[in-house]
Design a protein around this motif. Structure first.
Motif, PDB file in Angstrom:
ATOM      1  N   GLU A 150     -36.691 -62.736 -55.569  1.00 46.19           N
ATOM      2  CA  GLU A 150     -35.363 -62.154 -55.683  1.00 46.19           C
ATOM      3  C   GLU A 150     -35.390 -60.666 -55.347  1.00 46.19           C
ATOM      4  O   GLU A 150     -36.450 -60.030 -55.403  1.00 46.19           O
ATOM      5  N   PRO A 151     -34.226 -60.085 -55.004  1.00 47.26           N
ATOM      6  CA  PRO A 151     -34.173 -58.631 -54.836  1.00 47.26           C
ATOM      7  C   PRO A 151     -34.625 -57.927 -56.107  1.00 47.26           C
ATOM      8  O   PRO A 151     -34.433 -58.433 -57.217  1.00 47.26           O
ATOM      9  N   ASP A 152     -35.263 -56.739 -55.957  1.00 46.89           N
ATOM     10  CA  ASP A 152     -35.749 -56.028 -57.134  1.00 46.89           C
ATOM     11  C   ASP A 152     -34.613 -55.294 -57.833  1.00 46.89           C
ATOM     12  O   ASP A 152     -33.440 -55.414 -57.457  1.00 46.89           O
ATOM     13  N   ASP A 153     -34.968 -54.538 -58.861  1.00 44.90           N
ATOM     14  CA  ASP A 153     -33.941 -53.865 -59.661  1.00 44.90           C
ATOM     15  C   ASP A 153     -33.116 -52.868 -58.850  1.00 44.90           C
ATOM     16  O   ASP A 153     -31.972 -52.572 -59.189  1.00 44.90           O
ATOM     17  N   HIS A 201     -33.456 -53.996 -53.451  1.00 46.62           N
ATOM     18  CA  HIS A 201     -34.191 -54.175 -52.199  1.00 46.62           C
ATOM     19  C   HIS A 201     -34.469 -55.654 -51.958  1.00 46.62           C
ATOM     20  O   HIS A 201     -34.902 -56.372 -52.854  1.00 46.62           O
ATOM     21  N   TRP A 202     -34.253 -56.076 -50.727  1.00 44.53           N
ATOM     22  CA  TRP A 202     -34.467 -57.480 -50.390  1.00 44.53           C
ATOM     23  C   TRP A 202     -35.949 -57.818 -50.375  1.00 44.53           C
ATOM     24  O   TRP A 202     -36.785 -56.977 -50.017  1.00 44.53           O
ATOM     25  N   PRO A 203     -36.295 -59.056 -50.731  1.00 45.98           N
ATOM     26  CA  PRO A 203     -37.702 -59.451 -50.657  1.00 45.98           C
ATOM     27  C   PRO A 203     -38.154 -59.598 -49.206  1.00 45.98           C
ATOM     28  O   PRO A 203     -37.358 -59.930 -48.321  1.00 45.98           O
ATOM     29  N   ARG A 204     -39.439 -59.352 -48.973  1.00 49.07           N
ATOM     30  CA  ARG A 204     -39.984 -59.539 -47.633  1.00 49.07           C
ATOM     31  C   ARG A 204     -40.024 -61.024 -47.274  1.00 49.07           C
ATOM     32  O   ARG A 204     -39.893 -61.390 -46.101  1.00 49.07           O
ATOM     33  N   LEU A 205     -40.204 -61.870 -48.276  1.00 49.25           N
ATOM     34  CA  LEU A 205     -40.277 -63.317 -48.079  1.00 49.25           C
ATOM     35  C   LEU A 205     -39.169 -63.964 -48.896  1.00 49.25           C
ATOM     36  O   LEU A 205     -39.233 -64.011 -50.124  1.00 49.25           O
ATOM     37  N   VAL A 206     -38.144 -64.450 -48.220  1.00 47.90           N
ATOM     38  CA  VAL A 206     -37.003 -65.068 -48.892  1.00 47.90           C
ATOM     39  C   VAL A 206     -37.366 -66.504 -49.262  1.00 47.90           C
ATOM     40  O   VAL A 206     -37.938 -67.235 -48.450  1.00 47.90           O
ATOM     41  N   ALA A 207     -37.044 -66.918 -50.479  1.00 45.55           N
ATOM     42  CA  ALA A 207     -37.325 -68.286 -50.900  1.00 45.55           C
ATOM     43  C   ALA A 207     -36.267 -68.741 -51.888  1.00 45.55           C
ATOM     44  O   ALA A 207     -35.778 -67.949 -52.700  1.00 45.55           O
ATOM     45  N   LEU A 248     -28.245 -65.255 -50.069  1.00 48.11           N
ATOM     46  CA  LEU A 248     -29.018 -64.063 -49.740  1.00 48.11           C
ATOM     47  C   LEU A 248     -28.965 -63.745 -48.249  1.00 48.11           C
ATOM     48  O   LEU A 248     -28.780 -62.589 -47.851  1.00 48.11           O
ATOM     49  N   LEU A 249     -29.098 -64.762 -47.401  1.00 45.80           N
ATOM     50  CA  LEU A 249     -29.056 -64.507 -45.961  1.00 45.80           C
ATOM     51  C   LEU A 249     -27.666 -64.053 -45.518  1.00 45.80           C
ATOM     52  O   LEU A 249     -27.532 -63.207 -44.632  1.00 45.80           O
TER      53      LEU A 249
END
Length: 379
Positions: free
Chosen positions: A300-303, A306-312, A321-322
């Motif tokens: 998930e995005p952090d606090d 910021h978007w994760p490098r690996l979306v799942a 998210l996309l």
């Protein structure tokens, strides 16, 4: 939203390069059936234990020959180790073989010192640079302006490729490229993950693909800069406005928990690569990767947002998210990358992403015989 794929040729767990290529051909055919816009092949060197996509021009020819309607291209040809003339000639030939279907992504990259040196065609002998046939070679020193010199050279290479793509060479004293008889050429794209590449794409009037799986935090400023700086190319037939694509690593499964586990293979691979870029690693099975890492991390995005490098995630979460990423960046198209080393789960991921995100519909094949072949494949 158009949806596309960039394939790294991941070697499946317990498999070989041949198995990886079979997976590429199967995924390309399925992507065409699902209505994906384009299918690109990456260029990575010195990582054959895990990734077999080292020569995109070879794979583009193979994938295009096995499909009928989807666009096929390189994502991207690394111009810091390639001749602009040869790149243009090769992709003009591919475009003549498959008119209206070939893309040419242009980029640059650096791997380990040994691989970077091995790719150079203008290097001196190993003895001249402090190495020998019995020891690891050493890199030549960089130019006086460091990274700026590299990017100045890259701009010159890209500009030269574009010039050759537009050159017919019909004079007696001109260089005549392959397929210089009026056949339409490939569609050029610039691929990068920095503000510098965004500015270069804008200045040359090229469509731009931002590699969000390298630096997701840079996606918004890079694509914003690209749009605000865009200058239409003077060449007739080229686009007159900005066109942006965002490439993202995605793992999608029927449940959030399953997707998070599948993502572990890619996460461990990137961790190992960051620690030792010159030591190629195999992709491990997801649960084995979880054990190596000592547990799962959040996708998930952090606090700070910021978007994760690996979306799942499951289809609903991935779709959300996309869509958020596409809206924030203003991307006209999304390109999906994966490092799922299980073939069935990999295919399933793309089917779920297409259903959750893509405004996709099956494309009509160009010829009746291809239509019959696709019908058989779908049955």
């Amino acid at each position: 939203m158009d949806l596309s794929i960039v394939d790294l040729g991941a070697v499946p767990v317990g498999g070989t390069a041949t198995d990886a290529l079979a997976g590429t051909f199967e995924l390309a055919s399925r992507a065409e059936q699902l209505g994906f816009q384009r299918y690109w092949l990456a260029e990575h060197h010195g990582r054959g234990h895990a990734l077999v996509a080292s020569n995109p021009e070879v794979l583009v020819a193979a994938v295009a020959a096995r499909t009928a309607t989807i666009r096929v291209g390189a994502g991207a040809v690394l111009l810091n180790s390639a001749s602009p003339f040869r790149v243009a000639e090769t992709f003009r030939l591919l475009a003549a073989m498959h008119p209206g279907r070939i893309d040419l992504g242009l980029g640059r990259s650096g791997g380990s010192a040994e691989v970077d040196l091995a790719l150079r065609v203008d290097r001196p002998g190993l003895d001249d640079i402090g190495g020998s046939t019995d020891s690891e070679p050493e890199l030549l020193p960089v130019g006086p302006f460091g990274g700026l010199s590299d990017w100045m050279a890259q701009e010159a290479r890209v500009a030269e490729v574009l010039w050759w793509l537009g050159e017919e060479g019909d004079g007696d004293d001109a260089i005549t490229l392959a397929t210089a008889t009026g056949a339409p050429g490939p569609e050029p794209w610039l691929v990068g993950s920095t503000l510098t590449s965004a500015v270069l794409a804008a200045r040359l009037g090229l469509p731009y693909c931002y590699a969000g799986f390298v630096d997701p935090a840079g996606a918004v400023p890079a694509l914003r800069t690209y749009r605000s700086s865009f200058q239409p190319a003077p060449d007739p037939g080229r686009q007159t406005g900005p066109r942006a694509m965002l490439a993202v690593n995605v793992t999608c499964a029927d449940s959030q928990a399953e997707a998070t586990v599948l993502r572990a293979s890619a996460e461990l691979f990137h961790r190992q690569l960051a620690r030792a870029p010159g030591r190629p690693r195999r992709l491990l099975a997801p649960r084995e990767a979880v054990g190596k890492m000592g547990g799962l991390s959040s996708a998930e995005p952090d606090d700070a947002g910021h978007w994760p490098r690996l979306v799942a995630g499951d289809p609903e979460r991935v779709g959300e998210l996309l869509s958020t990423m596409a809206e924030a960046t203003g991307a006209d198209e999304l390109m999906v990358q994966d490092l799922i080393p299980l073939p069935a789960e990999r295919l399933r991921s793309y089917e779920l992403v297409a259903a959750a995100v893509g405004d996709t519909s099956p494309r009509q094949p160009a010829m009746a015989q291809n239509s019959s072949r696709l019908s058989r494949n779908c049955s």
